[in-house]
Motif scaffolding. Sequence first.
Motif, PDB file in Angstrom:
ATOM      1  N   GLN A 111       0.846   9.729   4.470  1.00 41.01           N
ATOM      2  CA  GLN A 111       0.342   8.724   3.860  1.00 41.01           C
ATOM      3  C   GLN A 111      -0.241   7.658   4.788  1.00 41.01           C
ATOM      4  N   LEU A 112       0.438   7.269   5.775  1.00 38.41           N
ATOM      5  CA  LEU A 112      -0.398   6.275   6.657  1.00 38.41           C
ATOM      6  C   LEU A 112      -1.585   6.670   7.482  1.00 38.41           C
ATOM      7  N   ILE A 169      -4.035   6.069   5.229  1.00 37.22           N
ATOM      8  CA  ILE A 169      -4.413   4.840   4.756  1.00 37.22           C
ATOM      9  C   ILE A 169      -5.189   4.220   6.028  1.00 37.22           C
ATOM     10  N   PHE A 190       9.612  -1.374   5.235  1.00 37.14           N
ATOM     11  CA  PHE A 190       8.508  -1.285   6.333  1.00 37.14           C
ATOM     12  C   PHE A 190       8.491  -1.851   7.684  1.00 37.14           C
ATOM     13  N   LYS A 200       0.935  -1.167  -0.183  1.00 39.16           N
ATOM     14  CA  LYS A 200      -0.051   0.047  -0.177  1.00 39.16           C
ATOM     15  C   LYS A 200       0.807   1.332  -0.009  1.00 39.16           C
ATOM     16  N   VAL A 201       1.918   1.430   0.848  1.00 38.56           N
ATOM     17  CA  VAL A 201       2.869   2.266   0.823  1.00 38.56           C
ATOM     18  C   VAL A 201       3.908   2.397  -0.273  1.00 38.56           C
ATOM     19  N   ARG A 240       5.420  10.283   4.723  1.00 37.81           N
ATOM     20  CA  ARG A 240       5.125   9.104   4.859  1.00 37.81           C
ATOM     21  C   ARG A 240       4.238   9.038   6.071  1.00 37.81           C
TER      22      ARG A 240
END
Length: 115
Positions: free
Chosen positions: A52-53, A56, A35, A27-28, A49
């Motif tokens: 982004q997380l 998600i 990860f 996903k990332v 990041r």
Amino acid sequence: MNMKNVGKNIRRLRQKKGWTLVQIANKVQVSVPAFSKIETGPTDINMSRLKQLAEIFEVSIMDILYDVGENPQEGLIQETNELKKQILEKDATVNMLQKKLIDLYEEVSKKSAAQ
């Protein structure tokens, strides 16, 4: 706040979603080892990041940075939600009163026109 706690929070959020390391790494768009290093703390996480997380996991960045119950914004979020609720209630009252005022105006107008 330290990076190990951030990594633990990320792992907790991933597990809460029921995702494997492979799934979240995909996903990332990073490798599984990369990860894993984010979750275990050796790799510092940058702001993009984090954002982004957060998207998600559908949480705020603060929820990733701080442990549960430690987030300094939690109280503000709860207070904000309560205030939003109160505003919606007041708005509903204002709308009802506006409707009553319009109905009364129309009633007075009809009586004036009939005379």
